[in-house]
Motif scaffolding. Structure first.
Motif, PDB file in Angstrom:
ATOM      1  N   MET A   1      -1.182  -3.180  -5.012  1.00 30.54           N
ATOM      2  CA  MET A   1      -0.834  -1.909  -4.926  1.00 30.54           C
ATOM      3  C   MET A   1       0.555  -2.493  -4.918  1.00 30.54           C
ATOM      4  O   MET A   1       1.153  -3.399  -4.495  1.00 30.54           O
ATOM      5  N   THR A   2       1.701  -1.511  -5.029  1.00 34.61           N
ATOM      6  CA  THR A   2       3.043  -1.495  -4.952  1.00 34.61           C
ATOM      7  C   THR A   2       3.854  -1.263  -3.778  1.00 34.61           C
ATOM      8  O   THR A   2       5.353  -1.100  -3.920  1.00 34.61           O
ATOM      9  N   LYS A   3       3.082  -0.245  -2.961  1.00 39.60           N
ATOM     10  CA  LYS A   3       4.119  -0.215  -1.929  1.00 39.60           C
ATOM     11  C   LYS A   3       3.531  -0.828  -0.472  1.00 39.60           C
ATOM     12  O   LYS A   3       2.242  -1.580  -0.275  1.00 39.60           O
ATOM     13  N   PRO A   4       3.893  -1.838  -0.311  1.00 36.61           N
ATOM     14  CA  PRO A   4       3.472  -2.757   1.246  1.00 36.61           C
ATOM     15  C   PRO A   4       2.796  -2.472   1.866  1.00 36.61           C
ATOM     16  O   PRO A   4       4.039  -0.682   3.211  1.00 36.61           O
ATOM     17  N   ILE A   5       1.998  -3.173   3.069  1.00 35.09           N
ATOM     18  CA  ILE A   5       1.638  -2.117   3.756  1.00 35.09           C
ATOM     19  C   ILE A   5       1.408  -3.036   4.708  1.00 35.09           C
ATOM     20  O   ILE A   5       2.057  -4.595   4.881  1.00 35.09           O
ATOM     21  N   GLY A   6       1.735  -2.827   6.744  1.00 35.61           N
ATOM     22  CA  GLY A   6       0.996  -3.685   6.981  1.00 35.61           C
ATOM     23  C   GLY A   6       0.533  -4.602   7.535  1.00 35.61           C
ATOM     24  O   GLY A   6      -0.651  -5.074   7.136  1.00 35.61           O
ATOM     25  N   PRO A   7       0.375  -5.729   8.676  1.00 34.54           N
ATOM     26  CA  PRO A   7      -0.252  -7.177   8.181  1.00 34.54           C
ATOM     27  C   PRO A   7      -1.831  -6.498   8.973  1.00 34.54           C
ATOM     28  O   PRO A   7      -2.766  -6.503   8.577  1.00 34.54           O
ATOM     29  N   ARG A   8      -1.206  -5.024  10.017  1.00 30.92           N
ATOM     30  CA  ARG A   8      -2.589  -5.382  10.606  1.00 30.92           C
ATOM     31  C   ARG A   8      -3.375  -4.464   9.107  1.00 30.92           C
ATOM     32  O   ARG A   8      -4.877  -4.664   9.950  1.00 30.92           O
ATOM     33  N   HIS A   9      -3.068  -3.285   9.356  1.00 29.86           N
ATOM     34  CA  HIS A   9      -3.978  -2.569   8.500  1.00 29.86           C
ATOM     35  C   HIS A   9      -4.065  -3.118   7.006  1.00 29.86           C
ATOM     36  O   HIS A   9      -5.849  -2.972   6.837  1.00 29.86           O
TER      37      HIS A   9
ATOM     38  N   ASP B   1      15.903  -1.955   1.651  1.00 31.22           N
ATOM     39  CA  ASP B   1      14.254  -2.407   1.556  1.00 31.22           C
ATOM     40  C   ASP B   1      14.106  -3.749   0.220  1.00 31.22           C
ATOM     41  O   ASP B   1      13.790  -2.852  -0.742  1.00 31.22           O
ATOM     42  N   TRP B   2      14.373  -5.012   0.550  1.00 33.54           N
ATOM     43  CA  TRP B   2      13.812  -5.717  -0.396  1.00 33.54           C
ATOM     44  C   TRP B   2      12.255  -5.704  -0.977  1.00 33.54           C
ATOM     45  O   TRP B   2      12.276  -6.287  -1.936  1.00 33.54           O
ATOM     46  N   VAL B   3      11.555  -5.742   0.196  1.00 36.07           N
ATOM     47  CA  VAL B   3       9.548  -6.096   0.321  1.00 36.07           C
ATOM     48  C   VAL B   3       9.621  -5.323  -0.948  1.00 36.07           C
ATOM     49  O   VAL B   3       8.767  -5.401  -1.797  1.00 36.07           O
ATOM     50  N   ARG B   4       9.920  -4.282  -0.877  1.00 34.24           N
ATOM     51  CA  ARG B   4       9.710  -2.909  -1.889  1.00 34.24           C
ATOM     52  C   ARG B   4       9.431  -3.762  -3.142  1.00 34.24           C
ATOM     53  O   ARG B   4       8.832  -3.144  -3.952  1.00 34.24           O
ATOM     54  N   ARG B   5      10.912  -3.195  -3.409  1.00 31.62           N
ATOM     55  CA  ARG B   5      11.077  -3.776  -4.493  1.00 31.62           C
ATOM     56  C   ARG B   5      10.160  -5.447  -5.057  1.00 31.62           C
ATOM     57  O   ARG B   5       9.563  -5.640  -6.879  1.00 31.62           O
ATOM     58  N   VAL B   6      10.154  -5.907  -4.048  1.00 32.16           N
ATOM     59  CA  VAL B   6       8.691  -7.563  -4.744  1.00 32.16           C
ATOM     60  C   VAL B   6       7.861  -7.231  -4.923  1.00 32.16           C
ATOM     61  O   VAL B   6       7.048  -8.292  -5.949  1.00 32.16           O
ATOM     62  N   ALA B   7       6.742  -6.033  -4.007  1.00 34.35           N
ATOM     63  CA  ALA B   7       5.823  -5.157  -3.964  1.00 34.35           C
ATOM     64  C   ALA B   7       5.449  -4.723  -5.086  1.00 34.35           C
ATOM     65  O   ALA B   7       5.154  -5.431  -6.117  1.00 34.35           O
ATOM     66  N   THR B   8       6.581  -4.471  -6.025  1.00 31.35           N
ATOM     67  CA  THR B   8       6.643  -3.977  -7.283  1.00 31.35           C
ATOM     68  C   THR B   8       6.407  -4.812  -8.164  1.00 31.35           C
ATOM     69  O   THR B   8       4.940  -4.309  -9.745  1.00 31.35           O
ATOM     70  N   ALA B   9       6.562  -5.526  -8.132  1.00 33.51           N
ATOM     71  CA  ALA B   9       7.510  -7.468  -9.524  1.00 33.51           C
ATOM     72  C   ALA B   9       5.237  -7.893  -9.292  1.00 33.51           C
ATOM     73  O   ALA B   9       5.400  -7.967 -10.311  1.00 33.51           O
ATOM     74  N   VAL B  10       5.277  -7.920  -7.959  1.00 33.57           N
ATOM     75  CA  VAL B  10       4.217  -8.890  -7.840  1.00 33.57           C
ATOM     76  C   VAL B  10       2.435  -8.003  -8.532  1.00 33.57           C
ATOM     77  O   VAL B  10       2.016  -8.688  -8.326  1.00 33.57           O
ATOM     78  N   ALA B  11       3.382  -6.310  -8.516  1.00 29.30           N
ATOM     79  CA  ALA B  11       1.656  -5.773  -7.880  1.00 29.30           C
ATOM     80  C   ALA B  11       0.069  -5.838  -8.728  1.00 29.30           C
ATOM     81  O   ALA B  11      -0.116  -6.214  -8.972  1.00 29.30           O
ATOM     82  N   PRO B  12       0.790  -6.486 -10.698  1.00 26.37           N
ATOM     83  CA  PRO B  12      -0.305  -6.295 -11.224  1.00 26.37           C
ATOM     84  C   PRO B  12      -1.753  -7.648 -10.625  1.00 26.37           C
ATOM     85  O   PRO B  12      -2.342  -7.489 -10.962  1.00 26.37           O
ATOM     86  N   THR B  13      -0.643  -8.704  -9.896  1.00 32.31           N
ATOM     87  CA  THR B  13      -1.721  -9.936  -9.657  1.00 32.31           C
ATOM     88  C   THR B  13      -2.191 -10.282  -8.153  1.00 32.31           C
ATOM     89  O   THR B  13      -2.612 -10.662  -7.695  1.00 32.31           O
ATOM     90  N   MET B  14      -1.063  -9.434  -6.981  1.00 39.42           N
ATOM     91  CA  MET B  14      -1.063  -9.403  -5.848  1.00 39.42           C
ATOM     92  C   MET B  14      -0.948  -8.161  -5.156  1.00 39.42           C
ATOM     93  O   MET B  14      -0.182  -7.586  -5.511  1.00 39.42           O
ATOM     94  N   ASP B  15      -1.504  -8.579  -3.968  1.00 37.97           N
ATOM     95  CA  ASP B  15      -0.945  -7.795  -2.562  1.00 37.97           C
ATOM     96  C   ASP B  15       0.263  -7.787  -1.607  1.00 37.97           C
ATOM     97  O   ASP B  15       0.506  -9.231  -1.562  1.00 37.97           O
ATOM     98  N   THR B  16       0.958  -7.010  -1.225  1.00 34.35           N
ATOM     99  CA  THR B  16       1.789  -7.330  -0.774  1.00 34.35           C
ATOM    100  C   THR B  16       2.315  -7.067   1.007  1.00 34.35           C
ATOM    101  O   THR B  16       2.092  -5.678   0.804  1.00 34.35           O
ATOM    102  N   VAL B  17       2.072  -8.161   1.545  1.00 34.09           N
ATOM    103  CA  VAL B  17       1.597  -7.035   3.649  1.00 34.09           C
ATOM    104  C   VAL B  17       3.600  -7.521   3.947  1.00 34.09           C
ATOM    105  O   VAL B  17       4.096  -8.442   3.575  1.00 34.09           O
ATOM    106  N   ASN B  18       4.480  -6.481   4.295  1.00 30.51           N
ATOM    107  CA  ASN B  18       4.857  -6.031   5.220  1.00 30.51           C
ATOM    108  C   ASN B  18       5.450  -7.100   6.685  1.00 30.51           C
ATOM    109  O   ASN B  18       4.884  -5.642   7.251  1.00 30.51           O
ATOM    110  N   ALA B  19       5.924  -7.603   6.837  1.00 32.80           N
ATOM    111  CA  ALA B  19       5.840  -8.529   8.204  1.00 32.80           C
ATOM    112  C   ALA B  19       6.860  -8.227   8.830  1.00 32.80           C
ATOM    113  O   ALA B  19       7.142  -9.144   9.536  1.00 32.80           O
TER     114      ALA B  19
END
Length: 634
Positions: A1-9, A35-53
């Motif tokens: 995913m390139t857009k981070p989501i919340g931890p509970r979701h 929003d720096w987390v969104r940029r990180v989520a895009t960068a790591v999207a090929p191998t990782m999911d990102t959660v914005n907590a």
């Protein structure tokens, strides 16, 4: 995913891949701060999911109270940026009262309570997850590193380092990197320590749709919009530090990829072939510390900086100055900084690190006609790098060649190269070394080479007659002789190079700039390079430089700097953008990196148009005493 989501979701709907969790307050949440987390989520999207907590207004106690949700994500990596609100509660009784009430705290915030809560956060993450953990130092407040706001931040950052030392986890140098954006001797607005600008900034953002950078400028700031929350420029610095932490163990041996991380609970192995992300937008950037001088190496200055500081006006004067400046001719690496040579493979959208250097800074690769060799400048000379050499470049010995800069282009014949030197002149030499020939003969003008026409009959360069005057498009025969200067309209230009068919000259220009340094991409017919023939390729808020077309003429790569950048400086989070030349407005891929000056100043496409080369200059996180340098990302 390139857009981070919340931890509970995420915990309720896990993605089955390694997870990066970014925990913190509003600076992490990214709603009233860039929003720096969104940029990180895009960068790591090929191998990782990102959660914005991140949650606005949270103190360390609040994050500790909701840590169960973070742990439930079974993270592979956790970053923690918390404490700005703990610190702000010390500004005044009003801040403290508001924290007590709005965040339902059991006591008034104190530094000691912050230390206790941060320690418990780290201990829980270590004991209840197998995640790699990184704390982050707190950003400067009030757009300054000194005075009362600097004195307020310092003890909290000391606590962060203390907790990190005890837990043997690293600290990412957020404070230090953002501080590098603040010019100490440049006057800025004085923040009064209240929240009155926060409402104004939020209104301008969401009602008037202004950028965070524009809001900051209106308030007289550079790194913050309201004294606390960050601009795009500052936020992107955090993004790059986190990206570097995530990729800290992803080096390759001779370009061979290592295995990718695996989901929890098994610790992931290290990934070296880092796929480049495909992203719909860029979150802009930020600079870093200048190259650090050592007793035997003075500060490295580029030609324009050194000339401006010394007050020289012509290459003739500059040459005399260089003779009195031993060791100051070439850029060097800052402490902890490395130089990485990359190859981007278009078909797979993969970014392969083919070599890494910690002792020498290389710049601006050209791709040799044989398809297997790169040519770069470093330490004032030209170097040859066979791609099968496992990181062993060879310096080419030229005679009569001054120190060169990062403007050099291969002759279409493939056996020689044209080079711009630090004396402001252009030289021609063999790729086998030997005696060079000076092409330009005007000692009272600067010449910065960027292109050779496909037929090899014309050189395209930027000419500056006096420092401070706009750079102009200029043409000359490879044999030398008269220079023809062409008007392309108002504003400086740079990076002129021909299309493969020879019909167009592509370049970047400030012709349409609404603010200083707002360079955009353009082209002009090579047969009629006049102002009325200039075509704008795209309209962006970012600062775009160096359009490089692939040899087959289908694709182009260019360098995108953050909003508000002036010139093309070094040590910034930037992006290389890949486009189809039929549509410069729709990126095919984006490659985020830490670099800028030297990354891709000249055309670096492979002869078969399947790859291009570039250079990045990542900075190491600030080491924490007692933490292991070999700690794997888990």
């Amino acid at each position: 995913m390139t857009k981070p989501i919340g931890p509970r979701h995420y915990a309720a709907h896990p993605g089955g891949r390694p997870v990066l969790v970014c925990a913190g307050d509003s600076i992490t949440q990214g709603k009233i701060s860039a929003d720096w987390v969104r940029r990180v989520a895009t960068a790591v999207a090929p191998t990782m999911d990102t959660v914005n907590a991140g949650i606005s207004g949270d103190l360390a106690w609040n994050l500790l109270a909701r840590l169960d949700a973070v742990i439930a994500c079974r993270p592979a990596i956790v970053t923690v940026l918390i404490g700005t609100n703990d610190m702000a509660a010390q500004i005044s009784a009003q801040w403290s009262d508001e924290c007590l009430k709005s965040k339902r705290l059991p006591q008034r915030p104190t530094p000691e309570w912050y230390r206790e809560n941060l320690h418990r956060i780290v201990e829980r993450l270590k004991s209840e997850t197998s995640a790699g953990i990184a704390l982050m130092s707190l950003p400067p407040i009030g757009d300054t590193t000194g005075g009362q706001w600097g004195e307020l931040v310092a003890p909290y950052n000391a606590i962060i380092h203390e907790v990190a030392t005890q837990a043997a986890v690293p600290v990412l140098p957020v404070h230090e990197q953002i501080a590098g954006l603040i010019t100490p001797d440049k006057p800025s607005a004085q923040w009064d320590g209240t929240k009155k600008l926060m409402g104004a900034a939020t209104a301008r953002r969401f009602l008037l749709r202004q950028t965070w950078a524009a809001i900051a400028r209106r308030h007289g700031f550079t790194t913050t919009t309201d004294g606390v929350h960050l601009t795009e420029l500052a936020a992107a610095q955090i993004a790059l530090l986190v990206e570097q932490f995530v990729a800290a163990s992803t080096r390759t041996e001779c370009g061979q990829p290592r295995s990718e991380p695996q989901p929890q609970p098994a610790p992931p192995s290290h990934s070296g072939n880092r796929p480049a992300q495909e992203s719909p937008e860029m979150t802009t950037s930020s600079p870093s510390p200048q190259d650090a001088p050592t007793p035997d190496r003075p500060p490295a200055l580029d030609l324009a900086e050194l000339a401006a500081r010394a007050g020289v006006r012509t290459p003739r004067e500059f040459t005399r100055l260089l003779e009195r400046t031993p060791g100051g001719l070439s850029r060097g690496l800052a402490p902890g900084q490395t130089c990485r040579l990359h190859v981007f493979e278009v078909a797979s959208r993969s970014d392969v690190i083919v070599a890494e250097f910690d002792d020498l800074l290389f710049e601006a690769p050209n791709w040799g006609d044989n398809g297997e060799t790169l040519y770069l400048n470093g330490n004032g000379g030209l170097w040859e790098f066979p791609l099968d050499s496992c990181g062993k470049p060879r310096r080419i010995a030229h005679e009569g060649l001054p120190h060169i800069n990062n403007d050099h282009v291969l002759d279409p014949g493939g056996a020689s190269i044209f080079m711009s030197a630090m004396d402001g002149q252009i030289y021609h030499g063999s790729l086998n070394g030997g005696l060079v020939r000076r092409v330009t003969d005007d000692d009272d003008a600067w010449h910065f080479l960027h292109g050779v026409s496909p037929d090899g009959k014309t050189l395209g360069f930027v000419r500056i007659d006096t420092p401070g005057n706009p750079a102009r498009l200029a043409l000359i025969s490879p044999e030398g002789g008269p220079v023809t200067v062409h008007d392309t309209g108002a504003g400086a230009i740079d990076g002129p190079e021909w299309s493969p068919d020879g019909e167009w000259i592509y370049f970047n220009t400030e012709r349409w700039a609404s603010r200083p340094g707002h360079s955009q991409l353009a082209r002009v017919p090579s047969a009629q390079p006049s102002p009325d023939k200039v075509e704008r390729l795209a309209s962006t808020d970012t600062v775009d430089w160096f359009p490089h077309l692939s040899p087959d003429g289908r694709l182009a790569a260019y360098l995108q700097f953050p909003v508000g950048t002036e010139g093309h400086p070094k040590n910034l989070p930037v992006e290389i953008v890949l486009v189809d030349v039929s549509d410069w407005t729709t990126p095919l891929a984006r490659v985020p990196l830490f670099g800028g000056q030297g990354t891709i100043n000249v055309n670096s496409w492979s002869p078969d148009s399947t790859r291009f080369a570039f250079v990045s200059y990542p900075l190491a996180p600030t080491p924490t005493p007692g933490a292991s340098d070999e700690r794997p990302i888990r």
